[in-house]
Design a protein around this motif. Structure first.
Motif, short mmCIF file in Angstrom:
data_model
loop_
_atom_site.label_atom_id
_atom_site.label_comp_id
_atom_site.label_asym_id
_atom_site.label_seq_id
_atom_site.Cartn_x
_atom_site.Cartn_y
_atom_site.Cartn_z
N ALA A 45 52.60 12.13 123.86
CA ALA A 45 51.55 12.58 123.16
C ALA A 45 50.43 13.47 123.60
CB ALA A 45 51.05 11.27 122.59
N ILE A 46 50.26 13.26 124.82
CA ILE A 46 49.43 14.03 125.70
C ILE A 46 49.90 15.52 125.64
CG2 ILE A 46 48.11 14.48 127.88
CD1 ILE A 46 48.42 11.36 128.38
N ASN A 51 49.89 21.29 123.78
CA ASN A 51 50.49 22.35 123.07
C ASN A 51 49.86 22.70 121.56
OD1 ASN A 51 52.54 22.39 125.28
ND2 ASN A 51 53.77 21.13 124.17
N ALA A 52 49.16 21.94 121.07
CA ALA A 52 48.51 22.21 120.12
C ALA A 52 47.15 22.94 120.14
CB ALA A 52 48.35 20.93 118.96
N TYR A 55 44.55 26.82 124.59
CA TYR A 55 43.43 27.09 125.24
C TYR A 55 43.39 25.87 126.65
CZ TYR A 55 38.47 28.14 126.78
OH TYR A 55 37.32 28.32 127.47
N LEU A 56 43.78 24.88 126.48
CA LEU A 56 43.80 23.66 127.65
C LEU A 56 44.59 24.35 128.62
CD1 LEU A 56 43.71 20.58 125.59
CD2 LEU A 56 41.74 21.26 126.54
N LYS A 57 45.45 25.25 128.62
CA LYS A 57 46.23 25.70 129.60
C LYS A 57 45.81 27.02 130.18
CE LYS A 57 50.42 23.58 127.72
NZ LYS A 57 51.85 24.01 127.38
N THR A 58 44.53 27.32 129.79
CA THR A 58 44.02 28.63 130.10
C THR A 58 43.73 28.72 131.76
OG1 THR A 58 42.94 28.92 128.31
CG2 THR A 58 41.94 30.16 130.06
N PRO A 149 49.16 23.75 115.45
CA PRO A 149 48.53 24.44 116.45
C PRO A 149 47.20 24.91 115.93
CG PRO A 149 50.54 25.72 115.94
CD PRO A 149 50.80 24.34 115.22
N GLU A 150 46.26 24.93 116.72
CA GLU A 150 45.10 25.63 116.43
C GLU A 150 45.20 26.99 116.02
OE1 GLU A 150 42.21 24.68 119.31
OE2 GLU A 150 43.26 25.62 120.61
#
Length: 198
Positions: A45-46, A51-52, A55-58, A149-150
């Motif tokens: 779930a995390i 993946n959704a 930006y958290l992978k920037t 996804p956003e």
């Protein structure tokens, strides 16, 4: 093209962290969960929430000219599952290297009393308002929902901000600036008059 400009806010944090690598911008938090939580499902779930929200992978970097830019890392979050006896909060909260690290850290701590979700995210990609949204999406993914996804990320905002800042100044701006200066001058004049009368 996997290259994005920094927003003005990001640029300020990035330049500060280049010269002072510390935990001042870390946002760590932990959530106590019940012992019935399916740990493997929680980890999935995390990852789904990340993946959704790409930006958290920037990641952040400097090009050969010394210009700062952002890019999206092609990776999955590592989510260690650790026992309560091995849990050391000090070892989990450590400085991020903005040019090397994934700026989203997570861990699941398992004990007889229950499960604890630990997250530590750098403020350059996250804020207090983001916490409730992220946790809600982790919860939805844990319950089996597919997360859309956003469609507009902070990287999109940075592009728009750069375009606004480089656009020609509208013809109305000088008129407004002139009017504001006149108001300020009037205010100063009235203040001086009041001061002399008192």
């Amino acid at each position: 093209m996997n290259r994005f400009p920094l927003s003005q806010t990001e640029y300020g944090i990035f330049t500060e962290q280049l010269s002072a690598v510390n935990t001042a911008y870390n946002i760590p938090f932990k959530i106590a969960l019940s012992a019935e939580v399916d740990v493997e499902r929680l980890c999935s779930a995390i990852r789904a929430a990340m993946n959704a929200h790409p930006y958290l992978k920037t990641g952040f970097s400097l090009d050969k000219n010394g210009e700062a830019y952002k890019f999206l890392r092609d990776c999955e979050a590592e989510i260690p599952v650790i026992g309560a006896d091995d849990f050391d909060i000090a070892s989990l909260i450590r400085p991020f290297d903005l040019q090397k690290d994934l700026l989203f850290r997570s861990a699941v701590i398992r004990s007889a009393a229950g499960v604890t979700l630990f997250l530590d995210i750098h403020h350059i990609i996250f804020d207090g308002t983001s916490i409730s949204l992220l946790l809600a999406h982790i919860d939805r993914a844990y319950r089996g929902e597919t997360l859309a996804p956003e469609v507009f990320t902070a990287n999109d905002y940075a592009i728009e901000e750069k375009e606004r800042l480089s656009a020609p100044v509208p013809s109305s701006v000088p008129r407004y600036s002139s009017a504001i200066r006149e108001i300020c001058c009037l205010s100063s004049t009235f203040a001086a008059v009041r001061s002399r009368r008192s």
